[in-house]
Design an enzyme around this catalytic site. Structure first.
Site, PDB file in Angstrom:
ATOM      1  N   LYS A 117       0.871  -1.174   0.000  1.00  0.00           N
ATOM      2  CA  LYS A 117       0.000   0.000   0.000  1.00  0.00           C
ATOM      3  C   LYS A 117       0.909   1.227   0.000  1.00  0.00           C
ATOM      4  CE  LYS A 117      -4.079   2.053   2.034  1.00  0.00           C
ATOM      5  NZ  LYS A 117      -3.626   3.443   2.271  1.00  0.00           N
ATOM      6  N   GLU A 174      -0.665   5.453  -7.741  1.00  0.00           N
ATOM      7  CA  GLU A 174      -0.229   6.351  -6.680  1.00  0.00           C
ATOM      8  C   GLU A 174       0.981   7.171  -7.136  1.00  0.00           C
ATOM      9  OE1 GLU A 174      -2.250   5.837  -4.126  1.00  0.00           O
ATOM     10  OE2 GLU A 174      -1.267   6.519  -2.291  1.00  0.00           O
TER      11      GLU A 174
HETATM   12  S1  IVH Z   1      -6.649  -0.157  -4.664  1.00  0.00           S
HETATM   13  C1  IVH Z   1     -10.996  -0.106  -5.282  1.00  0.00           C
HETATM   14  N1  IVH Z   1      -4.071  -0.599  -4.288  1.00  0.00           N
HETATM   15  O1  IVH Z   1      -5.146   3.525  -0.788  1.00  0.00           O
HETATM   16  C2  IVH Z   1      -9.665  -0.129  -4.675  1.00  0.00           C
HETATM   17  N2  IVH Z   1      -5.029   1.398  -3.402  1.00  0.00           N
HETATM   18  O2  IVH Z   1      -7.679   3.673   0.943  1.00  0.00           O
HETATM   19  C3  IVH Z   1      -8.983   1.156  -4.784  1.00  0.00           C
HETATM   20  N3  IVH Z   1      -3.412   2.828  -2.264  1.00  0.00           N
HETATM   21  O3  IVH Z   1      -6.998   6.010  -2.384  1.00  0.00           O
HETATM   22  C4  IVH Z   1      -7.630   1.247  -4.331  1.00  0.00           C
HETATM   23  N4  IVH Z   1      -1.640   1.574  -2.596  1.00  0.00           N
HETATM   24  O4  IVH Z   1      -4.524   5.976  -2.809  1.00  0.00           O
HETATM   25  C5  IVH Z   1      -5.114   0.227  -4.065  1.00  0.00           C
HETATM   26  N5  IVH Z   1      -1.811  -1.091  -4.053  1.00  0.00           N
HETATM   27  C6  IVH Z   1      -2.848  -0.265  -3.843  1.00  0.00           C
HETATM   28  C7  IVH Z   1      -2.706   0.945  -3.149  1.00  0.00           C
HETATM   29  C8  IVH Z   1      -3.828   1.747  -2.938  1.00  0.00           C
HETATM   30  C9  IVH Z   1      -2.092   2.704  -2.066  1.00  0.00           C
HETATM   31  C10 IVH Z   1      -4.228   3.952  -1.748  1.00  0.00           C
HETATM   32  C11 IVH Z   1      -5.034   4.667  -2.780  1.00  0.00           C
HETATM   33  C12 IVH Z   1      -6.436   4.733  -2.275  1.00  0.00           C
HETATM   34  C13 IVH Z   1      -6.288   4.354  -0.850  1.00  0.00           C
HETATM   35  C14 IVH Z   1      -7.496   3.575  -0.408  1.00  0.00           C
END
Ligand code: IVH
Length: 343
Positions: A117, A174
């Site tokens: 993440k 990101e």
């Molecule tokens: S998937 C429908 N994958 O986390 C799923 N998000 O709390 C959407 N983020 O606003 C997000 N790394 O900025 C996804 N490998 C990752 C991520 C990621 C960081 C952030 C993203 C999003 C937030 C969600």
């Protein structure tokens, strides 16, 4: 008039050289050359394009900084909303997530795709017929800000897709600042007597929201792709893991640490493995994300509120440490400039 063959060939070679170093720096995390050498091919390419304007296509690496500064960002409505993720803090939260997925899918064990993440800012990048045309921040998830001119300056973001030109493809990911770039930015800021940034995330956020793209260009930002928004004329892969491979083939950096695993045990092992190397990663992460791998299963699971039921963020404890301020010393420089220094 078409440029002579030799000029065309030389421009192609210079662009390949630029692409190769971009890939080494932003994707492989193994820069081969110094920052100065990184910029070396540019003057020759600029000269060639000046002499033969037909070589200066909009997606040439010399055209990353182009737009003149505006006085505000336009609003963009996301065709597919940009969602957030539910958080898991303890192993039991992950176990509950896995149980809900198994029950909803009626299967004994679920395949998950795991990735870091990234601790940056979510953006959506729109490509029309293979060309980058628009990029926006997440905003409130429904509406964000048009930061296209700034995103164009990020070398990790391809201006043109490799080997495909669907009518529309929105790539989500990101924007972040690599730790080494954050440290050299803060060093430069301090030397120039400018304010320093608290962490790479704040530096990235401040850099992306500059009204003058030339300023964004001077801050080295990076990008990692992790998903899709709207698309037309594009056949999405059947699994999230295959989507990441596809995005990589199209020219986007994707997480090197990614894994497909079955069941809860594999998730917890991934969490521990990535957690152990967290401090050595080139960028900050605040957790790992587990996504149900099969897109058909994701569709069965659907959404609750503004988060998918098929994904969860497993968070690490905050890396910031608490320190005690013992004293503030005042240094007087040669020129009489006064600098407060925390002890
Ligand atoms: S998937 C429908 N994958 O986390 C799923 N998000 O709390 C959407 N983020 O606003 C997000 N790394 O900025 C996804 N490998 C990752 C991520 C990621 C960081 C952030 C993203 C999003 C937030 C969600």
């Amino acid at each position: 008039m078409a440029a002579p063959r030799a000029a065309q060939a030389r421009a192609l070679a210079l662009r390949r050289e630029i692409d190769r170093h971009n890939r080494l720096y932003y994707v492989e995390d193994s820069p081969e050359i110094s920052d100065a050498a990184f910029d070396e091919p540019f003057p020759e390419l600029q000269d060639l394009e000046a002499a033969h304007p037909e070589l200066a296509t909009p997606d040439s690496p010399t055209r990353r900084v182009g737009a003149v500064p505006g006085d505000a960002f336009d609003e963009v409505t996301h065709r597919v909303p940009m969602l957030s993720l539910a958080n898991a803090f303890a192993d039991e939260d992950v176990a509950a997530f896995d149980r809900r997925c198994r029950e909803a899918l009626g299967s004994e064990a679920v395949d998950y795709s795991c990735e870091p993440k990234f601790d940056g800012l979510a953006v959506s990048l729109a490509y029309e017929h293979g060309r980058f045309v628009r990029g926006a921040t997440r905003g409130d998830g429904s509406q964000g800000e048009d930061v296209t001119a700034n995103l164009r300056t990020i070398r990790a973001i391809p201006l043109a897709l490799e080997g495909a030109a669907p009518a529309l493809l929105e790539v989500r990911g990101e924007v972040l600042m690599l730790r080494r770039d954050f440290e050299s930015l803060n060093r430069r800021q301090a030397e120039a007597g400018e304010k320093t940034f608290v962490n790479p995330r704040n530096a990235a956020a401040g850099s992306l929201r500059q009204l003058d793209p030339r300023l964004t260009a001077r801050r080295r930002l990076s990008f990692y792709a992790y998903g899709l928004g709207a698309f037309e004329g594009f056949e999405p892969p059947a699994t999230h893991a295959a989507l990441l491979d596809r995005l990589a083939a199209l020219g986007f950096p994707v997480a090197k640490d990614r894994l497909v695993t079955r069941g809860l045990q594999g998730l917890l092992e991934f969490y521990a493995r990535v957690g152990a190397k967290r401090a050595q990663l080139p960028f900050d992460i605040d957790g790992v994300v587990y996504k149900v791998n099969r897109v058909a299963d994701q569709e069965k699971l659907g959404f609750v509120a503004r988060a998918p039921r098929w994904a969860v963020a497993h968070k690490y404890p905050a890396q910031e440490a608490t320190t005690e301020l013992l004293d503030i010393e005042v240094q007087v420089g040669r020129t009489g400039a006064i600098t407060p220094v925390a002890r």
